[in-house]
Design an enzyme around this catalytic site. Structure first.
Site, PDB file in Angstrom:
ATOM      1  N   TYR A 106     -14.600 -12.192  -0.434  1.00  0.00           N
ATOM      2  CA  TYR A 106     -15.225 -10.818  -0.596  1.00  0.00           C
ATOM      3  C   TYR A 106     -16.583 -11.142  -1.589  1.00  0.00           C
ATOM      4  O   TYR A 106     -17.693 -10.502  -1.241  1.00  0.00           O
ATOM      5  CB  TYR A 106     -14.380  -9.835  -1.420  1.00  0.00           C
ATOM      6  CG  TYR A 106     -13.361  -9.126  -0.535  1.00  0.00           C
ATOM      7  CD1 TYR A 106     -13.924  -8.213   0.273  1.00  0.00           C
ATOM      8  CD2 TYR A 106     -12.061  -9.706  -0.714  1.00  0.00           C
ATOM      9  CE1 TYR A 106     -12.655  -7.591   1.285  1.00  0.00           C
ATOM     10  CE2 TYR A 106     -10.976  -8.906   0.271  1.00  0.00           C
ATOM     11  CZ  TYR A 106     -11.475  -7.943   1.143  1.00  0.00           C
ATOM     12  OH  TYR A 106     -10.638  -7.308   1.863  1.00  0.00           O
ATOM     13  N   ARG A 133      -3.191   6.868   0.834  1.00  0.00           N
ATOM     14  CA  ARG A 133      -3.720   8.080   1.519  1.00  0.00           C
ATOM     15  C   ARG A 133      -2.855   8.781   2.476  1.00  0.00           C
ATOM     16  O   ARG A 133      -2.956   9.835   2.929  1.00  0.00           O
ATOM     17  CB  ARG A 133      -5.245   7.829   2.173  1.00  0.00           C
ATOM     18  CG  ARG A 133      -6.140   7.637   1.181  1.00  0.00           C
ATOM     19  CD  ARG A 133      -7.382   7.548   2.192  1.00  0.00           C
ATOM     20  NE  ARG A 133      -8.542   7.476   1.087  1.00  0.00           N
ATOM     21  CZ  ARG A 133      -9.238   8.651   0.566  1.00  0.00           C
ATOM     22  NH1 ARG A 133      -8.818  10.020   0.808  1.00  0.00           N
ATOM     23  NH2 ARG A 133     -10.193   8.402  -0.408  1.00  0.00           N
ATOM     24  N   ARG A 150       0.873  -1.211   0.002  1.00  0.00           N
ATOM     25  CA  ARG A 150      -0.262   0.059   0.026  1.00  0.00           C
ATOM     26  C   ARG A 150       0.919   1.125   0.039  1.00  0.00           C
ATOM     27  O   ARG A 150       0.613   2.237   0.540  1.00  0.00           O
ATOM     28  CB  ARG A 150      -0.908  -0.119   1.216  1.00  0.00           C
ATOM     29  CG  ARG A 150      -2.139  -1.041   1.110  1.00  0.00           C
ATOM     30  CD  ARG A 150      -3.067  -0.629   0.319  1.00  0.00           C
ATOM     31  NE  ARG A 150      -4.193  -1.853   0.170  1.00  0.00           N
ATOM     32  CZ  ARG A 150      -5.267  -1.755   0.887  1.00  0.00           C
ATOM     33  NH1 ARG A 150      -5.648  -0.966   1.803  1.00  0.00           N
ATOM     34  NH2 ARG A 150      -6.100  -2.864   0.705  1.00  0.00           N
ATOM     35  N   ASP A 167      -6.383  -2.937  -7.654  1.00  0.00           N
ATOM     36  CA  ASP A 167      -7.228  -3.262  -6.576  1.00  0.00           C
ATOM     37  C   ASP A 167      -7.238  -4.997  -6.717  1.00  0.00           C
ATOM     38  O   ASP A 167      -7.312  -5.305  -8.070  1.00  0.00           O
ATOM     39  CB  ASP A 167      -8.240  -2.745  -6.014  1.00  0.00           C
ATOM     40  CG  ASP A 167      -8.788  -3.270  -4.646  1.00  0.00           C
ATOM     41  OD1 ASP A 167      -8.047  -2.743  -3.678  1.00  0.00           O
ATOM     42  OD2 ASP A 167      -9.653  -4.163  -4.578  1.00  0.00           O
ATOM     43  N   ARG A 185      -6.719  12.163  -5.750  1.00  0.00           N
ATOM     44  CA  ARG A 185      -7.903  11.443  -5.348  1.00  0.00           C
ATOM     45  C   ARG A 185      -8.834  12.523  -5.014  1.00  0.00           C
ATOM     46  O   ARG A 185     -10.133  12.279  -5.154  1.00  0.00           O
ATOM     47  CB  ARG A 185      -7.657  10.480  -4.248  1.00  0.00           C
ATOM     48  CG  ARG A 185      -7.135   9.107  -4.389  1.00  0.00           C
ATOM     49  CD  ARG A 185      -8.211   8.186  -5.042  1.00  0.00           C
ATOM     50  NE  ARG A 185      -9.090   7.610  -4.064  1.00  0.00           N
ATOM     51  CZ  ARG A 185     -10.231   7.994  -3.765  1.00  0.00           C
ATOM     52  NH1 ARG A 185     -10.808   9.092  -4.533  1.00  0.00           N
ATOM     53  NH2 ARG A 185     -10.983   7.364  -2.849  1.00  0.00           N
TER      54      ARG A 185
HETATM   55  O1  1CP Z   1       0.558   0.365  -3.300  1.00  0.00           O
HETATM   56  C1  1CP Z   1      -0.194  -0.467  -3.226  1.00  0.00           C
HETATM   57  O2  1CP Z   1      -0.197  -1.343  -2.713  1.00  0.00           O
HETATM   58  C2  1CP Z   1      -1.468  -0.095  -4.064  1.00  0.00           C
HETATM   59  C3  1CP Z   1      -2.432  -1.049  -4.681  1.00  0.00           C
HETATM   60  C4  1CP Z   1      -3.264  -1.902  -3.837  1.00  0.00           C
HETATM   61  C5  1CP Z   1      -3.423  -3.191  -3.704  1.00  0.00           C
HETATM   62  C6  1CP Z   1      -1.974  -4.174  -3.707  1.00  0.00           C
HETATM   63  C7  1CP Z   1      -4.605  -1.267  -3.647  1.00  0.00           C
HETATM   64  C8  1CP Z   1      -4.994  -0.034  -3.660  1.00  0.00           C
HETATM   65  N1  1CP Z   1      -5.227  -2.589  -2.915  1.00  0.00           N
HETATM   66  C9  1CP Z   1      -4.379  -3.507  -2.841  1.00  0.00           C
HETATM   67  C10 1CP Z   1      -4.642  -4.841  -2.658  1.00  0.00           C
HETATM   68  C11 1CP Z   1      -5.847  -5.223  -1.818  1.00  0.00           C
HETATM   69  N2  1CP Z   1      -7.203  -4.656  -1.808  1.00  0.00           N
HETATM   70  C12 1CP Z   1      -5.580  -6.375  -0.827  1.00  0.00           C
HETATM   71  C13 1CP Z   1      -4.847  -7.248  -0.518  1.00  0.00           C
HETATM   72  C14 1CP Z   1      -3.684  -6.486   0.227  1.00  0.00           C
HETATM   73  C15 1CP Z   1      -4.076  -6.496   2.011  1.00  0.00           C
HETATM   74  O3  1CP Z   1      -4.307  -7.466   2.444  1.00  0.00           O
HETATM   75  O4  1CP Z   1      -4.392  -5.190   2.496  1.00  0.00           O
HETATM   76  C16 1CP Z   1      -7.275  -6.446  -0.172  1.00  0.00           C
HETATM   77  C17 1CP Z   1      -7.598  -7.315   1.091  1.00  0.00           C
HETATM   78  C18 1CP Z   1      -8.027  -5.453  -0.832  1.00  0.00           C
HETATM   79  C19 1CP Z   1      -9.395  -4.916  -0.548  1.00  0.00           C
HETATM   80  C20 1CP Z   1      -9.339  -3.570  -0.446  1.00  0.00           C
HETATM   81  N3  1CP Z   1      -9.381  -2.763  -1.250  1.00  0.00           N
HETATM   82  C21 1CP Z   1      -9.661  -2.784   0.841  1.00  0.00           C
HETATM   83  C22 1CP Z   1      -9.882  -3.707   2.192  1.00  0.00           C
HETATM   84  C23 1CP Z   1     -11.203  -3.709   2.527  1.00  0.00           C
HETATM   85  C24 1CP Z   1     -11.673  -4.739   3.695  1.00  0.00           C
HETATM   86  O5  1CP Z   1     -12.408  -4.051   4.331  1.00  0.00           O
HETATM   87  O6  1CP Z   1     -11.368  -5.695   3.858  1.00  0.00           O
HETATM   88  C25 1CP Z   1      -9.966  -1.375   0.629  1.00  0.00           C
HETATM   89  C26 1CP Z   1      -9.981  -0.223   1.585  1.00  0.00           C
HETATM   90  C27 1CP Z   1      -9.634  -1.557  -0.754  1.00  0.00           C
HETATM   91  C28 1CP Z   1      -9.579  -0.168  -1.522  1.00  0.00           C
HETATM   92  C29 1CP Z   1      -8.229   0.310  -1.998  1.00  0.00           C
HETATM   93  N4  1CP Z   1      -7.433  -0.532  -2.798  1.00  0.00           N
HETATM   94  C30 1CP Z   1      -6.256   0.385  -2.857  1.00  0.00           C
HETATM   95  C31 1CP Z   1      -6.429   1.669  -2.053  1.00  0.00           C
HETATM   96  C32 1CP Z   1      -5.265   2.729  -2.235  1.00  0.00           C
HETATM   97  C33 1CP Z   1      -7.699   1.501  -1.433  1.00  0.00           C
HETATM   98  C34 1CP Z   1      -8.395   2.643  -0.629  1.00  0.00           C
HETATM   99  C35 1CP Z   1      -8.607   3.744  -1.802  1.00  0.00           C
HETATM  100  C36 1CP Z   1      -8.745   5.033  -1.121  1.00  0.00           C
HETATM  101  O7  1CP Z   1      -9.087   5.369  -0.099  1.00  0.00           O
HETATM  102  O8  1CP Z   1      -8.328   5.973  -1.816  1.00  0.00           O
END
Ligand code: 1CP
Length: 331
Positions: A142, A25, A21, A70, A34
């Protein structure tokens, strides 16, 4: 490429460093983009997605850039509508519906490959571009729940109550993610990572029966080095190498040396600073980073990373202190 050398367990003067990540943010430049574009619009526009992917490299000079996307993004190519609020939200599916999905049309998500190509063109040759996908169990978690959950009971119910349909569904997702990862490699990804964020919800026996063959199907025979990461899964470490990846991510729950011993020293390891450390102060960050480096003991095959994604409240100075410590720069 430092990351590829570490995955091949070649001796290095210091481990490569990047973090999960890393585009997010906690970075003001991410928040700025964003404020003008939704998450989905940013992911779908290769110019914006590639610019965000490069942000942490520009700021911290890390050794790898992970593509801004994502784990749920490729599901568009399976005809599934996902919203981000900010986590993924969708209409919950049954395990039978997941098993009946078509195979992935990666043309439907070719914006990911285009973004990878742009990032590859901008990054110096010695920095790696990381492509990624969600592992089948984590995607199914999910899909069945319709979003995030603290317990992912629907996945656990399916594994116990509907084992055959669950295997079919997971193998089908595994084949689709194999196609998707292959398309990212063809577009220029140097390494691919499979995120199995919720595999640790399963017992070890369930993981071996359901998660393992599906993760293998996603990774088998890909034309680039692979990393598999199942956080919250210390009970899986003795079995995890059966996935057949080149490197394994580990979370912070065990010391790095113990986790590495349990996975096996014939694999590279990625981790494992607790992201909570980055909520403290630079001096604490430096000593905790040194501790992880000492646990790795200079053994070839260590990729420095966090034990999970960075928190949005992380101060940037602490991230800089972590990266500088890994690079051997004194404050
Ligand atoms: O730098 C990076 O790693 C950016 C790319 C990236 C990756 C590798 C994002 C952007 N998401 C992910 C993978 C991801 N997404 C995982 C696997 C990694 C982990 O275990 O954390 C998972 C479980 C998700 C699912 C997801 N997408 C969540 C978690 C939700 C939950 O409650 O289980 C969330 C909040 C997202 C949205 C998301 N994806 C990525 C970002 C930057 C965001 C937030 C968006 C924002 O608020 O701007």
């Amino acid at each position: 490429m430092r990351l590829l050398s570490a995955i091949a367990r070649e001796p290095l003067d210091r481990p490569p460093v990047w973090f999960m990540r890393q585009a997010g943010r906690y970075l003001p430049e991410y928040r700025e983009v964003r404020s003008r574009h939704s998450f989905q619009d940013a992911v779908r526009d290769p110019a914006i997605a590639s610019a965000i992917t490069l942000q942490p490299w520009r700021r911290f000079d890390v050794d790898a850039a992970i593509i801004f996307s994502d784990i749920m993004t490729p599901l568009e190519g399976l005809g599934i509508d996902v919203a981000f609020t900010p986590g993924p939200t969708l209409d919950p599916m049954t395990i039978g519906e997941v098993a009946a999905l078509d195979s992935l049309d990666s043309g439907a998500v070719d914006f990911v490959g285009e973004a990878i190509g742009l990032v590859r063109n901008h990054l110096p040759d010695d920095r790696a571009v990381i492509g990624f996908a969600g592992a089948p169990v984590t995607l199914a978690a999910y899909l069945l729940e319709g979003g995030g959950s603290k317990t992912f009971l629907q996945l656990r119910r399916a594994v116990i109550g509907d084992p055959e349909a669950t295997s079919d569904a997971l193998m089908s997702l595994g084949r689709s993610m194999h196609t998707y990862l292959g398309s990212q490699i063809a577009a220029g990804a140097d390494v691919v990572m499979l995120f199995d964020s919720w595999a640790g919800m399963l017992s070890r026996d369930e993981w071996e029966r359901f998660a393992l063959p599906a993760a293998r199907a996603a990774l088998d025979g890909l034309d680039a080095p692979t990393i598999y990461f199942a956080p919250h899964g210390p009970h899986l470490l003795d079995s995890v190498a059966a996935v057949g990846a080149d490197a394994y991510g580990v979370d912070w729950r065990l010391p790095l040396d113990e986790a590495w011993r349990r996975i096996g020293h014939d694999h590279a390891i990625q981790g494992n600073l607790d992201p909570a450390v980055l909520l403290t102060d630079p001096a604490t960050v430096r000593s905790a980073t040194e501790r992880v480096l000492n646990e790795a003991a200079g053994r070839p095959g260590h990729i420095f990373n966090l034990g999970h994604g960075i928190d949005r409240a992380t101060p940037i100075d602490n991230v800089a202190a972590m990266v500088a410590t890994v690079k051997g720069e004194r404050p």
